[in-house]
Design a protein around this motif. Structure first.
Motif, PDB file in Angstrom:
ATOM      1  N   LYS A 190       0.829  -1.209   0.000  1.00 31.59           N
ATOM      2  CA  LYS A 190       0.000   0.000   0.000  1.00 31.59           C
ATOM      3  C   LYS A 190       0.861   1.255   0.000  1.00 31.59           C
ATOM      4  O   LYS A 190       0.405   2.324  -0.403  1.00 31.59           O
ATOM      5  N   GLY A 191       2.088   1.145   0.511  1.00 31.87           N
ATOM      6  CA  GLY A 191       2.950   2.310   0.657  1.00 31.87           C
ATOM      7  C   GLY A 191       3.717   2.699  -0.587  1.00 31.87           C
ATOM      8  O   GLY A 191       4.527   3.634  -0.537  1.00 31.87           O
ATOM      9  N   GLY A 192       3.503   2.026  -1.701  1.00 31.22           N
ATOM     10  CA  GLY A 192       4.174   2.401  -2.932  1.00 31.22           C
ATOM     11  C   GLY A 192       5.667   2.148  -2.886  1.00 31.22           C
ATOM     12  O   GLY A 192       6.141   1.240  -2.195  1.00 31.22           O
ATOM     13  N   THR A 193       6.426   2.980  -3.591  1.00 34.33           N
ATOM     14  CA  THR A 193       7.861   2.727  -3.772  1.00 34.33           C
ATOM     15  C   THR A 193       8.740   3.923  -3.419  1.00 34.33           C
ATOM     16  O   THR A 193       9.956   3.841  -3.556  1.00 34.33           O
ATOM     17  N   THR A 194       8.173   5.032  -2.977  1.00 34.10           N
ATOM     18  CA  THR A 194       8.990   6.214  -2.715  1.00 34.10           C
ATOM     19  C   THR A 194       9.657   6.120  -1.351  1.00 34.10           C
ATOM     20  O   THR A 194       9.394   5.209  -0.567  1.00 34.10           O
ATOM     21  N   ASN A 195      10.515   7.084  -1.057  1.00 38.20           N
ATOM     22  CA  ASN A 195      11.303   7.054   0.179  1.00 38.20           C
ATOM     23  C   ASN A 195      10.432   7.206   1.423  1.00 38.20           C
ATOM     24  O   ASN A 195       9.419   7.911   1.402  1.00 38.20           O
ATOM     25  N   LEU A 196      10.855   6.552   2.498  1.00 39.84           N
ATOM     26  CA  LEU A 196      10.197   6.702   3.802  1.00 39.84           C
ATOM     27  C   LEU A 196      10.754   7.961   4.467  1.00 39.84           C
ATOM     28  O   LEU A 196      11.923   8.001   4.869  1.00 39.84           O
ATOM     29  N   GLN A 197       9.918   8.976   4.591  1.00 41.41           N
ATOM     30  CA  GLN A 197      10.383  10.289   5.031  1.00 41.41           C
ATOM     31  C   GLN A 197      10.437  10.440   6.546  1.00 41.41           C
ATOM     32  O   GLN A 197      11.282  11.187   7.071  1.00 41.41           O
ATOM     33  N   ALA A 198       9.534   9.778   7.274  1.00 37.15           N
ATOM     34  CA  ALA A 198       9.455   9.983   8.724  1.00 37.15           C
ATOM     35  C   ALA A 198       8.669   8.849   9.359  1.00 37.15           C
ATOM     36  O   ALA A 198       7.877   8.167   8.688  1.00 37.15           O
TER      37      ALA A 198
END
Length: 504
Positions: free
Chosen positions: A370-378
Motif C-alpha cells: 500500500k505504501g508504494g515505492t517512494t522514500n520513507l520520510q518519517a
C-alpha cells in the motif's frame, strides 16, 4: 489467462486465480486436491523446516514435507525466526519529478485545507458519551432534517465518543495517547468547529487536556462538563445551543481549487485475503506514488501487520535515524505482546486465513505494498501530528478503527481502505474509500465498495492503470464526492482511540 498467478520467479508457490480442482495443471505440476481461490499451491517439493517464499520473501517454514502441487496453508506452513537485513537507506532514491494538480477543497483561515466540513462533538470520557450523541442526534439529517436545512455547506454534526478517559493513570502512556488523539481531532481541518463535553470528575480533565495540548477555548472550540451544566438534560440543551451558534460561521465556506499537497491519505487494509497483495494493495501503492509526486502525503500504519516485512521499509528510509525509529517500534511491539501473553503471529485473523493468508509474514508483505515505492520520510508515534510530506509511517495497532483513528488524529483527511473479505467501515470526519481486492466481492457487496481492483486479477487492468483510477477517485472524493460508507452513514462509531495500559 492461466488459472494461477506467479508473483516472482523465485517463489515456491503460485496463487490460485479461481478455485482449482485436483488434477489441474499448475505450471509444471498438477494440483493435488481442491485449492480455494486466493490460496497457494506449491510448485516444488519442500522439505520440513525449509523456508517458503512468496514475493521472493520468506512467508514461513514448512511444518512438514510439502509435495509439489499441494495446497500450502496453515496445515503445513508455520512461523519461524530468520534474520532481516535492515540495510538502512540502501534503496532510497531521488525524489520523483514534481507534478501539479488541484482538487476543490475548503481553505481554513489558518491555511489548512479540508475535504469535509463537519461540526464535531467529542467526549472526554465514556461517561459523557450519551449526552454527546444526544446533541449530535438533534442535528441528524435523517431524523430531524429541519435542524440543518439552512446550512447546506455543513456536512453534518457528528458525535465521536469512546470507552475510556477514566480508570487510568493520569500521567501514563494511555493518557498521553488519549490526549494526543483528542487534540488531533479537535484541531482537524475537516471540523469547522468542535464541542468537547466531559463529566467533571474523570481522570481526563478537560482543563488539563487543554493545557497539555496547547489549546484554548474560542469560537471554534468550546468545552464544558455535565456536572457544571446541571445534569443530562441541561447539558444536552446547552450543547444544542452552542452548536446552533457555531453553524452560521461553519456554513460560510466555499470550495476552491487547492493543490494536492494538501491531501493526506491514511492507508488501511482490513478483511485481507490472498489477493490483497496482488491487486488492491499494490494498486493503492501506485496511487500513493502519484500522490507523492504531486506533493501529497500518505501514512502507512498497522505495525503488527508490517511485522516480518519491516526490512523492506527501512531500506527506503531517508536516513538511518528514520529506519531505526521504525525498528524500535517493532521491538516495542514484541515486548508489548510478550508481557500480555500474546505473539506477533496472533494475526492473521480467521477471515484472513479463510481468504488464503497463512502467517503474519505473508500478510505483512502484501500490506506494505500500500505504501508504494517512494522514500520513507518519517516515522511517527500514534496520533502524533504528521508534518512531513511524502510517504510516512505511523505506529498503530493492526485493528482498523484504532489505526485509522490515529491516522486521522495525525491529520489524514482521506482514508483509503483495501479489503478482500468485505470490511464494513467508514470514518468521520475524513471520508473513507473502500477498494475491493477481487471481483467476487465487488459483485456481492458493490453497495459498500468504491472501486473494483479485482480487475487486475481478471486481467482487465494493470496495477498502474488502477493506481491512476484510485488517484482520480481520491481527488473527486477530496472535492466533495460522497463515498459509499458516507452514504450508509458510517463514521461516528468508528472513532476508537488506542487504549494502552491497565484499567485501574
Amino acid at each position: 489467462m492461466t488459472p494461477f498467478i506467479r508473483l516472482h520467479p523465485g517463489d515456491d508457490v503460485v496463487i490460485a486465480r479461481g478455485q482449482l480442482l485436483g488434477g489441474t495443471a499448475v505450471e509444471n505440476v498438477t494440483a493435488r486436491g481442491l485449492i480455494p481461490p486466493g490460496h497457494k499451491v506449491a510448485t516444488r517439493d519442500i522439505a520440513p523446516g525449509e523456508p517458503v517464499r512468496r514475493y521472493n520473501q520468506i512467508i514461513g517454514f514448512a511444518a512438514r514435507a510439502i509435495a509439489a502441487g499441494e495446497h500450502v496453508h496453515t496445515h503445513n506452513l508455520a512461523m519461524g525466526e530468520f534474520e532481516r537485513d535492515y540495510a538502512f537507506g540502501a534503496d532510497a532514491k531521488a525524489e520523483p519529478p514534481k507534478r501539479d494538480a488541484t482538487f476543490m477543497g475548503i481553505r481554513r483561515a489558518d491555511g489548512r485545507v479540508a475535504t469535509r466540513n463537519f461540526i464535531g462533538i467529542l467526549s472526554s470520557v465514556n461517561c459523557s458519551a450519551t449526552v454527546a450523541r444526544a446533541i449530535a442526534d438533534h442535528f441528524s439529517r435523517r431524523s430531524n432534517p429541519a435542524a440543518l436545512q439552512d446550512f447546506a455547506q455543513v456536512d453534518g454534526v457528528v458525535a465521536l465518543t469512546h470507552g475510556t478517559g477514566c480508570g487510568m493513570d493520569t500521567e501514563g502512556l494511555g493518557m498521553h495517547i488519549l490526549e494526543r488523539t483528542l487534540a488531533g481531532y479537535a484541531t482537524h481541518a475537516n471540523f469547522a468547529a468542535v464541542l468537547v463535553v466531559g463529566l467533571g470528575c474523570e481522570a481526563n480533565q478537560i482543563n488539563a487536556w487543554l493545557a497539555h495540548s496547547s489549546l484554548r477555548e474560542g469560537d471554534t472550540l468550546r468545552v464544558f462538563n455535565i456536572q457544571d451544566a446541571g445534569g443530562t438534560r441541561r447539558t444536552v440543551e446547552k450543547g444544542i445551543a452552542l452548536v446552533n451558534a457555531m453553524l452560521p460561521q461553519a456554513n460560510r465556506v466555499q470550495r476552491e481549487p487547492c493543490g494536492v499537497s494538501h491531501i493526506t491519505i491514511g492507508l488501511q487494509c482490513g478483511g485481507s485475503d490472498g489477493y490483497s497483495g496482488i491487486s488492491a494493495n499494490p494498486a493503492l501503492g501506485a496511487a500513493v506514488d502519484i500522490l507523492v509526486a504531486h506533493g501529497g502525503t500518505a501514512i502507512l500504519s498497522e505495525t503488527p501487520e508490517i511485522y516480518g516485512a519491516e526490512h523492506l521499509l527501512t531500506r527506503r528510509a531517508v536516513s538511518r535515524e528514520v529506519g531505526e525509529k521504525l525498528v524500535s517500534r517493532i521491538k516495542w511491539w514484541e515486548h508489548y505482546t510478550k508481557i500480555n501473553d500474546g505473539e506477533m503471529n496472533n494475526n492473521p485473523s480467521p477471515g484472513n486465513k479463510a481468504g488464503g493468508l497463512t502467517t503474519i509474514l505473508e500478510k505483512s508483505l502484501g500490506a506494505i505494498a500500500k505504501g508504494g515505492t517512494t522514500n520513507l520520510q518519517a516515522v511517527y508515534e500514534y496520533a502524533q501530528p504528521v508534518a512531513a510530506h511524502g510517504f510516512v509511517y505511523m505506529d498503530t495497532p493492526g485493528y482498523d478503527p484504532v489505526s485509522a483513528t490515529g491516522q486521522v488524529a495525525g491529520g489524514a483527511n482521506i482514508i483509503c481502505f483495501t479489503t478482500g473479505r468485505g470490511s464494513a467501515y467508514g470514518c468521520a470526519p475524513s471520508p473513507s474509500l473502500k477498494l475491493a481486492t477481487n471481483t467476487a466481492l465487488w459483485q456481492r457487496q458493490q453497495e459498500d465498495m468504491d472501486i473494483n481492483c479485482g480487475e487486475i486479477v481478471d486481467g482487465l487492468a494493470s496495477i498502474r492503470e488502477m493506481g491512476q483510477r484510485i488517484f482520480e477517485l481520491v481527488l473527486a472524493t477530496a472535492s466533495g464526492r460522497a463515498t459509499k460508507s458516507e452514504l450508509h452513514g458510517y463514521g461516528q462509531n468508528e472513532f476508537v482511540p488506542w487504549q494502552v495500559g491497565a484499567v485501574m
